[in-house]
Every structure is written in structure tokens, then in C-alpha cells.
Design a protein around this motif. Structure first.
Motif, mmCIF file in Angstrom:
data_model
loop_
_atom_site.group_PDB
_atom_site.id
_atom_site.type_symbol
_atom_site.label_atom_id
_atom_site.label_comp_id
_atom_site.label_asym_id
_atom_site.label_seq_id
_atom_site.Cartn_x
_atom_site.Cartn_y
_atom_site.Cartn_z
ATOM 1 N N TYR A 135 0.935 -1.145 -0.085
ATOM 2 C CA TYR A 135 0.051 -0.042 0.037
ATOM 3 C C TYR A 135 0.996 1.439 -0.119
ATOM 4 O O TYR A 135 0.292 2.110 -0.605
ATOM 5 C CB TYR A 135 -0.986 -0.052 1.283
ATOM 6 N N GLU A 183 -7.417 1.204 -0.379
ATOM 7 C CA GLU A 183 -6.808 0.825 0.686
ATOM 8 C C GLU A 183 -5.635 1.575 1.249
ATOM 9 O O GLU A 183 -5.335 1.836 2.052
ATOM 10 C CB GLU A 183 -6.302 -0.624 0.293
ATOM 11 N N GLU A 198 -6.897 4.940 2.573
ATOM 12 C CA GLU A 198 -7.538 4.887 4.007
ATOM 13 C C GLU A 198 -6.275 4.363 4.843
ATOM 14 O O GLU A 198 -6.407 4.844 6.030
ATOM 15 C CB GLU A 198 -8.444 3.889 3.973
ATOM 16 N N LYS A 199 -5.495 3.605 4.459
ATOM 17 C CA LYS A 199 -4.254 3.411 5.584
ATOM 18 C C LYS A 199 -3.273 4.421 5.655
ATOM 19 O O LYS A 199 -2.706 4.663 6.874
ATOM 20 C CB LYS A 199 -3.425 2.291 5.155
#
Length: 101
Positions: free
Chosen positions: A6, A43, A46-47
Motif C-alpha cells: 500500500y 486501501e 485509507e491506511k
């Protein structure tokens, strides 16, 4: 397909007049890895940014531009790029890297 983590998905933010106007609608534009999917981009956002909740992701692939090699009549191409416009939900926190712009 390559295994992309990510933190490798988002390369840098795109800072243009249009992207600054879209920030009022909670839409943020990023330059992303060329093999990243929409779910991977969601993802990663959001991380990486606490308190954000992604509503949708729109992507666009840009082909490399044709450039002439210096002093010759040979041609080459610049690298391909991929941009993502990330729409956050209404209750989501803003992304702080854009605050001072």
C-alpha cells in the motif's frame, strides 16, 4: 501482476488548478503506480491518511509522449503514468498534505 504494497501505490499528489478546485468537493488527485487497481488505491489512501473513508476512485492511464532524441532524428517516449481521483465521504477527515496549499 507485481505484488504492490500500500505504501508503494501512491507516488505523489497532483497539484494543478483543476485538482485544487476539486478539493472543495472532497476529491483528491494522486499520481499512482501504473499497475495499481482501484481497490489497492482505496486501501492505500485509507491506511496512509488517518480518518479518511473513500467513497469512490476514478483512474486514468496516460500514454508516454513522443520525444525526439537530442540532435538526431530518432524518437523515444516518456514514461507512462496513471492518475487517480479519490472521492472521500462527507464525514471523512480531510487529507492534511493539502492543507497549506
Amino acid at each position: 501482476m507485481a505484488d504492490i504494497k500500500y505504501y508503494d501505490v501512491i507516488l505523489k499528489p497532483v497539484v494543478t488548478e483543476k485538482s485544487m478546485e476539486l478539493m472543495g468537493e472532497k476529491k483528491y488527485t494522486f499520481l499512482v503506480h501504473t499497475e495499481a487497481t482501484k481497490s489497492q488505491i482505496k486501501e492505500a489512501v485509507e491506511k496512509m491518511f488517518a480518518g479518511t473513508k473513500v467513497k469512490s476512485v476514478n483512474t486514468m492511464n496516460n500514454e508516454g509522449k513522443r520525444r525526439r532524441v537530442r540532435g538526431t532524428m530518432q524518437f523515444g517516449k516518456t514514461a507512462k503514468t496513471k492518475k487517480a481521483v479519490v472521492q472521500l465521504t462527507e464525514e471523512s477527515a480531510d487529507i492534511e498534505i493539502f492543507e497549506g496549499l
